[in-house]
Design a protein around this motif. Structure first.
Motif, PDB file in Angstrom:
ATOM      1  N   HIS B  36       0.836  -1.201   0.000  1.00  0.00           N
ATOM      2  CA  HIS B  36       0.000   0.000   0.000  1.00  0.00           C
ATOM      3  C   HIS B  36       0.867   1.247   0.000  1.00  0.00           C
ATOM      4  CE1 HIS B  36       0.910  -0.478   4.286  1.00  0.00           C
ATOM      5  NE2 HIS B  36       0.528   0.768   4.470  1.00  0.00           N
ATOM      6  N   HIS B  38       1.452   3.941   1.907  1.00  0.00           N
ATOM      7  CA  HIS B  38       2.126   4.667   2.992  1.00  0.00           C
ATOM      8  C   HIS B  38       3.630   4.667   2.780  1.00  0.00           C
ATOM      9  CE1 HIS B  38      -1.477   4.367   5.922  1.00  0.00           C
ATOM     10  NE2 HIS B  38      -1.412   5.561   5.372  1.00  0.00           N
ATOM     11  N   HIS B  41       6.126   1.880   3.456  1.00  0.00           N
ATOM     12  CA  HIS B  41       5.982   0.643   2.690  1.00  0.00           C
ATOM     13  C   HIS B  41       6.277   0.864   1.211  1.00  0.00           C
ATOM     14  CE1 HIS B  41       4.013  -1.792   5.925  1.00  0.00           C
ATOM     15  NE2 HIS B  41       3.836  -0.581   6.406  1.00  0.00           N
ATOM     16  N   HIS B  94      -7.065  -1.322   4.578  1.00  0.00           N
ATOM     17  CA  HIS B  94      -6.247  -0.373   5.338  1.00  0.00           C
ATOM     18  C   HIS B  94      -6.423   1.044   4.771  1.00  0.00           C
ATOM     19  CE1 HIS B  94      -2.837   1.188   7.555  1.00  0.00           C
ATOM     20  NE2 HIS B  94      -2.069   1.290   6.479  1.00  0.00           N
ATOM     21  N   ASP B 120      -0.315  -3.834   6.130  1.00  0.00           N
ATOM     22  CA  ASP B 120      -1.137  -3.237   7.184  1.00  0.00           C
ATOM     23  C   ASP B 120      -2.587  -3.539   6.850  1.00  0.00           C
ATOM     24  OD1 ASP B 120       1.102  -2.163   8.380  1.00  0.00           O
ATOM     25  OD2 ASP B 120       0.846  -0.165   7.503  1.00  0.00           O
ATOM     26  N   GLU B 360       0.990   6.992   8.119  1.00  0.00           N
ATOM     27  CA  GLU B 360       0.759   6.108   9.249  1.00  0.00           C
ATOM     28  C   GLU B 360       1.259   4.766   8.753  1.00  0.00           C
ATOM     29  OE1 GLU B 360      -3.257   4.897  10.641  1.00  0.00           O
ATOM     30  OE2 GLU B 360      -2.422   5.368  12.597  1.00  0.00           O
ATOM     31  N   PRO B 361       1.881   3.999   9.617  1.00  0.00           N
ATOM     32  CA  PRO B 361       2.415   2.717   9.178  1.00  0.00           C
ATOM     33  C   PRO B 361       1.353   1.852   8.521  1.00  0.00           C
ATOM     34  CG  PRO B 361       2.318   2.887  11.566  1.00  0.00           C
ATOM     35  CD  PRO B 361       2.078   4.237  11.025  1.00  0.00           C
TER      36      PRO B 361
HETATM   37 ZN   LIG Z   1       0.082   1.696   6.413  1.00  0.00          ZN
END
Ligand SMILES: [Zn+2]
Lengths: 562, 361
Positions: B36, B38, B41, B94, B120, B360-361
């Motif tokens: 995804h 973020h 990642h 997510h 996530d 955000e992770p």
């Molecule tokens: Zn994330």
């Protein structure tokens, strides 16, 4: 209870006074009796019941969760009640579809309070578990805090009463007047505030009367105030106290020692309270200063503080720190309310009242004679030579009271003034800064400062040792500049705290004003300051010229005066 | 074949030598599959990237069109052969485009082994992305951001209700809500609309580009506005009564001082713990997360039927312990470089850079 919990939760994060009042007014308006009344009692600390011990809570959670998971969670959260509130498992079966009927309905706050006041210790585990099953996370947190007696949300009794007053057009002082005759859930009080009922009767034989407060005297006031219109007294550095005594219907005496905010502190001073109860001449209410007097000499606030710090009052403590009232006003004589009389007339009644008591623990605060402001200024600078004698250490200035002033609650304009002794000053170096709360959360507005201490007499090597923390005293403009200084001169970070550069040749000197010093084992410096605030930012002064701790140590030892 | 033959831990991250790719690599690699968008990642500079079309669009929006040598989109449910394995993507719930990566060995190499790397994920309904779909597997790789039983997220709608009630009670103050610019911010906007509030929502500059991207993907977010320029003394430009969304770091920044007596809010799963919220100076914590809470982590592991669980970033210890108690084989994978434990000083990251302040992770 969930609604109450959500309200507490929000209050606990809110820093602003007006915002807190608004949250309370909103809650009191939208929640019915008796729920809101118990909420008021919970926020003002007026609820009494058997408290649950942490051991019980640990036992309940241990029966329901894996010990390893609990250990990891507790380590992370750091607060027992909160950990348990968050990880308390849903009761068996509640998660299954159609299982709603099996779930415990959440208890109301009224149910919790009423059940607990009748409950015995052995009932607690079962009750607590049943309630926890019915509540959500926030509800469980509030319940556990309430039951362990750890509900601290930064709301003073005064603030809560102000919120009640705002439900209608009442003055907070009007609520104070009837407060001590009332008990939870305060149904009559709410009815009165909302215009649905009359003023509750003050049934308390020893009620609280909101005290009259003074304004700080300012330089320009001397031009307009007429010295002949005023009386002067010493301003004592003790605790303002209202001693109120009356009799129940059965003739038994009731004695209360109210603090300025209306908390009854009689339990901490049983020696005084018992003496007053036993003296049938003391029926009424007088206003004065609570002081420790040893061998005919008033002790400094430090000494009084030592008595206040003790949790249990032992006979030894009472002997070592004899409590005393120095009276300066009489509000009620017998059952006659004197508050409408002029100060001079009340003073005459007070003198007669005190001499009638003939109790060595209660004496008069003397008037300080003066003809001009100049003369009074001289007396204020030298109390020892101006009639105060050995009591001078416990004096922090003068009080001016208009001879014709009635006793009015609150801080009416133009009647009473305090002319405080100048504060002590020290030049200290800014060492750490922390962000403020609420409105100030984007500013570094809490400052820890230090003074020099010699670490090696041979080389004269010095280090800075923190001596206090201040978060007011500066203007908005100075706050902007201080904040900028902190951001640009950070050398280290510890979570929300920034360490600011502080060496002999780089750093910022703050002139700190304070009211006094106390010895303290909790501080690295061994000294705690009373009411420190930033009086000036010394952009011009290098840190090497800041003060040395020996100055404070001499002050603490009483070898120098301001 | 053993699971450790299929996926190995390397300094660049999880690597599948049989398929010749890395998953969410931390440093440039030849071929990456990205779960995804973020920023911890999805990084720029790989030779080739395989991801959902939405994730590719997010990466292009953040890093520019040249973020990778070759981009290949794969839809949820489609499978692809890569070397000696088959790869498919399944929704992770997510953020927009977030995917679990399903890796299967081929029958020729013996009994088929299926590993799911979930990236996530969350299970709570979210109008801004496809819901999580559990995929049966032999080995399930799970995150553990909120891997402690104290993390149980309340329904997001009740937290939004808290926000709107506060706005009604303090109409003269601005509510500034810290939220990660990718996913959380758009979810908040959608939740606010779903709660029946159609007042304008004001956006920090760091939110604009990604919010447009969500709108281009068909999400209706109502009246969104840029924060008007104006002096601090101009009452209207201080936005009393408005909701303003900004990256978390900005709520404590000098930037926040322009608003009317702001109420500082923060939407994050971390807000469940009071000490955390206090430390950040938050006045109105909103417990809204894009990660699974403890109950959902446990439920998901059970639903995949996996006999073996690898636990990646977050609170690995508690989740590994729980798996062991359930009779599952479990191990922590000490993946570094993912996630944000929330301790970093927010203002040290540039507030206008969605890539660093926003993830955000
Ligand atoms: Zn994330």
């Amino acid at each position: 209870m969930n609604r109450f919990a959500a309200f507490l939760d929000r209050l606990s994060y809110e820093a602003g006074r007006n915002a807190k009042i608004r949250l309370m007014v909103d809650y009191f308006r939208s929640v019915p009796d008796p729920e809101r009344g118990y909420a008021l009692a919970a926020t003002t600390g007026a609820l009494g019941f058997v408290h649950a011990k942490p051991g019980l809570i640990r036992q309940l959670i241990a029966e329901r969760t894996d010990p390893v998971l609990f250990g990891l969670s507790y380590d992370y959260v750091g607060d027992l009640s909160e950990t348990v509130a968050l990880m308390w498992p849903a009761p068996a079966g509640a998660a299954e579809p159609g299982a709603d009927h099996k779930q415990q309905p959440p208890p109301t706050l009224a149910e919790v309070v009423e059940t607990l006041s009748a409950a015995l210790k052995p009932d607690l585990p079962h009750l607590l578990a049943r309630w926890l099953d019915g509540l959500d996370e926030t509800g469980r947190w509030a319940l556990l805090k309430l039951l362990t007696g750890n509900l601290r949300i930064g709301v003073s009794g005064r603030l809560a009463k102000t919120a009640v007053a705002q439900l209608g057009g009442l003055e907070p002082d009007a609520v104070e007047e009837v407060w001590h005759g009332l008990s939870p859930p305060y149904t009559e009080l709410f009815a009165w505030a909302e215009g649905a009922g009359g003023r509750p009767e003050a049934r308390d034989p020893a009620p609280f009367r909101p005290p009259m407060l003074s304004h700080a005297l300012e330089e320009q006031d001397f031009d307009t105030l007429d010295p002949q219109a005023f009386c002067a007294e010493w301003k004592w550095d003790g605790i303002r106290v209202q001693a109120s005594a009356g009799e129940r219907a059965d003739g038994r005496p009731v004695v209360r020692l109210y603090s300025r905010t209306g908390e009854d502190v009689a339990r901490a001073f049983p020696d005084l309270a018992e003496a007053i109860a036993a003296n049938s001449g003391f029926r009424g209410a007088l206003d004065g200063e609570l002081l420790v007097v040893r061998d005919g000499r008033v002790q400094s606030f430090n000494v009084l503080q030592q008595r206040l710090n003790r949790k249990t009052v032992t006979p030894k403590l009472v002997l070592e720190f004899p409590a005393h009232i120095r009276a300066y006003d009489l509000l009620v004589d017998g059952t006659e309310d004197l508050r409408a009389l002029p100060f001079a007339a009340r003073r005459a009644r007070l003198e007669a009242f005190v001499s009638r008591l003939a109790d060595p623990r209660i004496d008069l605060s003397p008037l300080v004679p003066f003809g001009s402001w100049h003369e009074l200024g001289a007396a204020r600078a030298e109390p020892a030579a101006s009639g105060a004698g050995v009591d001078a250490d416990a004096i922090e200035g003068c009080m001016l009271k208009r001879r014709d002033s009635p006793y009015l609650p609150g801080r009416p304009k133009g009647l009473w003034y305090k002319w405080k002794r100048d504060p002590y000053l020290v030049d200290a170096v800014l060492m750490y800064a922390q962000r403020g709360h609420g409105k100030r959360s984007s500013y570094y507005s809490d400052y820890t400062f230090g003074v020099w201490r010699t670490v090696d007499a041979a080389t004269a090597a010095r280090e800075l040792v923190p001596v206090g923390k201040a978060y007011f005293g500066f203007t908005d403009q100075e706050l902007l500049e201080l904040d900028r200084f902190v951001r640009r001169n950070t050398v280290n970070r510890f979570g929300p705290v920034r360490e600011v550069t502080h060496a002999a040749d780089s750093g910022l000197v703050l002139e700190v004003a304070f009211e006094g010093l106390q010895a303290s084992t909790r501080h690295k410096s061994g000294i705690a300051m009373r009411f420190p605030r930033i009086s000036r930012v010394r952009w011009d002064k290098p840190p090497s010229e800041a003060d040395d701790i020996s100055l404070l140590e001499r002050l603490l030892a009483g070898r120098i005066s301001a | 074949m053993r699971p450790s033959d299929v996926l190995k831990l390397t300094p660049a991250g999880l690597c599948c030598p049989l398929g010749g790719f890395h998953i969410d690599p931390l440093r440039p690699v030849e071929r990456a599959i990205i779960t995804h968008g973020h920023s911890d990642h999805a990084r720029a500079g790989h030779g080739a990237v395989l991801a959902t079309a939405e994730t590719l669009a997010i990466m292009a929006a953040r890093y520019g069109d040249g973020f990778t040598g070759a981009a290949q989109a794969l839809a949820y449910g489609e499978a692809l052969e890569l070397g000696d394995v088959r790869v498919a993507l399944a929704p992770a719930g997510h953020v927009l485009g977030s995917a679990q990566i399903v890796i299967e060995t081929k029958p020729a190499a013996g009994p088929v082994l299926r590993i799911v790397a979930s990236g996530d994920y969350k299970r709570e309904a979210d109008p801004t992305c496809e819901p999580f779909r559990p995929v049966g597997c032999d080995v399930f790789i799970t995150e553990a951001t909120f891997g402690l039983p104290v993390f149980r997220h309340p329904p997001a709608a009740s937290e939004i209700d808290k926000l709107l009630k506060s706005v009604a009670l303090f109409p003269e103050r601005t509510h500034i809500v810290g939220a990660y610019p990718l996913g959380k911010a758009q979810r908040l906007m959608a939740l606010i609309r779903a709660a029946g509030c159609d007042a304008p929502i004001y956006l920090h500059g760091a939110m604009e580009r990604l919010t447009e991207l969500y709108q281009e993907h068909g999400l209706a977010l109502g009246d969104l506005r840029r924060i008007p320029a104006g002096s601090r003394r101009d009452a209207a430009s201080r936005l009393p009564g408005a909701i303003v969304l900004c990256p978390p770091s900005a709520t404590q920044d000098l930037w926040a001082r322009r608003f009317a007596d702001p109420v500082s809010c923060f939407a994050s799963g971390w807000m469940r713990v009071r000490a955390r919220a206090r430390q950040k100076g938050v006045e109105l914590p909103l417990v809204i997360s894009d990660h699974a809470d403890w109950d959902d982590l446990c439920r998901t592991i059970t639903e995949t039927g996996a006999a073996e669980v690898w636990v990646t970033h977050g609170q690995e210890d508690a989740l590994v312990h729980w798996c062991t108690q359930q009779g599952l084989k479990a191990q922590p994978l000490h993946l570094l470089g993912y996630g944000d434990d929330g301790e970093a000083e927010p203002e040290d990251r540039p507030a206008d850079d969605a890539g660093t302040a926003g993830a955000e992770p």
